[in-house]
Write an enzyme that holds these catalytic residues in place. Sequence first.
Site, short mmCIF file in Angstrom:
data_model
loop_
_atom_site.label_atom_id
_atom_site.label_comp_id
_atom_site.label_asym_id
_atom_site.label_seq_id
_atom_site.Cartn_x
_atom_site.Cartn_y
_atom_site.Cartn_z
N GLY A 298 -21.52 5.30 -1.42
CA GLY A 298 -20.49 5.79 -2.33
C GLY A 298 -20.41 4.88 -3.55
O GLY A 298 -21.39 4.25 -3.95
N ASN A 299 -19.22 4.80 -4.12
CA ASN A 299 -19.03 4.01 -5.34
C ASN A 299 -19.48 2.57 -5.16
O ASN A 299 -20.13 1.99 -6.03
CB ASN A 299 -17.55 4.01 -5.75
CG ASN A 299 -17.13 5.38 -6.21
OD1 ASN A 299 -17.89 6.10 -6.82
ND2 ASN A 299 -15.89 5.76 -5.89
N VAL A 300 -19.14 1.98 -4.02
CA VAL A 300 -19.48 0.57 -3.79
C VAL A 300 -20.90 0.44 -3.23
O VAL A 300 -21.71 -0.35 -3.73
CB VAL A 300 -18.47 -0.09 -2.82
CG1 VAL A 300 -18.88 -1.54 -2.54
CG2 VAL A 300 -17.06 -0.04 -3.38
N LYS B 256 0.86 -1.18 0.00
CA LYS B 256 0.00 0.00 0.00
C LYS B 256 0.90 1.22 0.00
O LYS B 256 2.07 1.14 0.39
CB LYS B 256 -0.85 -0.01 1.27
CG LYS B 256 -2.11 0.79 1.18
CD LYS B 256 -3.28 -0.02 0.65
CE LYS B 256 -4.53 0.83 0.53
NZ LYS B 256 -5.70 0.07 0.11
N GLY C 291 -23.42 3.99 3.95
CA GLY C 291 -22.50 4.56 2.96
C GLY C 291 -22.90 4.23 1.55
O GLY C 291 -22.84 3.08 1.13
P1 NAD Z 1 -16.66 6.19 -1.29
O1 NAD Z 1 -15.82 7.24 -0.67
O2 NAD Z 1 -17.07 6.30 -2.72
O3 NAD Z 1 -17.99 5.99 -0.43
C1 NAD Z 1 -18.07 6.07 0.96
C2 NAD Z 1 -19.43 6.67 1.30
O4 NAD Z 1 -19.60 6.63 2.71
C3 NAD Z 1 -19.56 8.14 0.88
O5 NAD Z 1 -20.75 8.34 0.17
C4 NAD Z 1 -19.56 8.89 2.22
O6 NAD Z 1 -20.32 10.08 2.18
C5 NAD Z 1 -20.18 7.86 3.13
N1 NAD Z 1 -19.89 8.06 4.55
C6 NAD Z 1 -18.75 8.54 5.12
N2 NAD Z 1 -18.89 8.60 6.44
C7 NAD Z 1 -20.13 8.14 6.74
C8 NAD Z 1 -20.86 7.94 7.93
N3 NAD Z 1 -20.35 8.26 9.12
N4 NAD Z 1 -22.11 7.43 7.85
C9 NAD Z 1 -22.65 7.14 6.67
N5 NAD Z 1 -22.00 7.30 5.49
C10 NAD Z 1 -20.78 7.79 5.52
O7 NAD Z 1 -15.86 4.82 -1.04
P2 NAD Z 1 -16.08 3.43 -1.77
O8 NAD Z 1 -15.09 3.29 -2.86
O9 NAD Z 1 -17.53 3.22 -2.04
O10 NAD Z 1 -15.61 2.43 -0.61
C11 NAD Z 1 -16.46 2.17 0.50
C12 NAD Z 1 -15.70 1.31 1.51
O11 NAD Z 1 -15.30 0.09 0.90
C13 NAD Z 1 -14.40 1.94 2.04
O12 NAD Z 1 -14.20 1.53 3.37
C14 NAD Z 1 -13.34 1.33 1.15
O13 NAD Z 1 -12.08 1.31 1.80
C15 NAD Z 1 -13.89 -0.06 0.98
N6 NAD Z 1 -13.42 -0.73 -0.24
C16 NAD Z 1 -13.63 -0.15 -1.46
C17 NAD Z 1 -13.17 -0.80 -2.60
C18 NAD Z 1 -13.41 -0.22 -3.98
O14 NAD Z 1 -13.21 -0.94 -4.96
N7 NAD Z 1 -13.85 1.01 -4.09
C19 NAD Z 1 -12.49 -2.03 -2.49
C20 NAD Z 1 -12.32 -2.59 -1.24
C21 NAD Z 1 -12.78 -1.93 -0.10
#
Ligand code: NAD
Length: 350
Positions: free
Chosen positions: A186-188, A80, A184
């Site tokens: 977000g993207n996922v 990382k 949450g």
């Molecule tokens: P992202 O930043 O697109 O989405 C995160 C979402 O969570 C955002 O919409 C944010 O506003 C919301 N959020 C933040 N704090 C919050 C809270 N206290 N209560 C409610 N919502 C809250 O991130 P992502 O890419 O969707 O990833 C989500 C999680 O999955 C992260 O922990 C990331 O490390 C993990 N992850 C992502 C991937 C990937 O491919 N993107 C892969 C493995 C793990």
Amino acid sequence: MSVFSLSDFADHEQVVFCSDEKSGLKAIIAVHNSNLGPALGGCRMWPYASEEEAIRDVLRLSRGMTYKSAMANLKLGGGKSVIIGNPRTDKTPELLKAFAQAVERVNGRYIAAEDSGTGVDDMKYMSQFTDHVAGIIDKPTESGVRNGDPSPATAYGTFVGIKAAVKERLGRDSLAGLKVAVQGLGNVGFDLARQLKEAGAQLWVTDIHREPLVRAAKEIDATVVAPDEIFGLDVDVFAPCALGAILNDQTIPLLKAKVVAGAANNQLAEPRHGAALMHKGILYAPDYVINAGGIIDVYYERTCNFDRAELKRHIESIYDNLMEIFARARKEERPTGEVADAIAEERFKR
Ligand code: NAD
């Protein structure tokens, strides 16, 4: 501060501190273990309050990548990197170039991909200065082409993993009528919520931003709740898809769900919280096992294998991995996270 004696240092093979005066770069690249292959892991850009915080974060995350890739049966090690700075204000082309050159000097032992604070465009830009970046190639999908962002693959893997956990804990193959709380969007999280809806689940969602909540209510008929209400809902599954450390002394007593299965990294505040969930009768799908879809996607990109069916099958193997962990945890009466670590270690220490 001392680095070698930090508990997070845990057998790291190589930790590189990189700086560039002209661009202001301050970054750390950590290679935890490369027994199975080059260490692939995201590059996080974050305004860390201290250098110590950045060091701890990169060490903890790189170690996690070793376990994630081993568990997903990929020929990859764990690594990382972190860039210290605010991605909104400090990210310049000069800084990304200097960081790419630092990655190049590690000579392929570390491969960078997108993470919080960096995206596909940043990785594409960096690829001008180093071959050792991933998550940059457009990929064919059923409905066209998508960019290198691994999030859709993570969401699909998490969906498959929820099915496994529901089968184990509730004895059900179908998700129809299942009550799921997603933290949450977000993207996922949003993509996962959409897939759950398509499978017939009933959804409760939360986020700290309004826009995805409005979309979720409109597009997938989800019930919106406040961020602190999500833990105590009377649902079958709680799917954390936002922050780390959200399974802790404050939140676990509130949970009514029988399954915790979501994409967020480092969900357990401390390993002992895995035991706390088990004692409450809650089945926990270990985070790095269920959220491996993204790393699997990036691995296929690196090996130039665009066979969509093969990639899909590999992501779906998350189901079998979880079932193996659940069965062993049941038999040995141990927390699922501990069992996952033991299986991963058997694979990468072999
Ligand atoms: P992202 O930043 O697109 O989405 C995160 C979402 O969570 C955002 O919409 C944010 O506003 C919301 N959020 C933040 N704090 C919050 C809270 N206290 N209560 C409610 N919502 C809250 O991130 P992502 O890419 O969707 O990833 C989500 C999680 O999955 C992260 O922990 C990331 O490390 C993990 N992850 C992502 C991937 C990937 O491919 N993107 C892969 C493995 C793990």
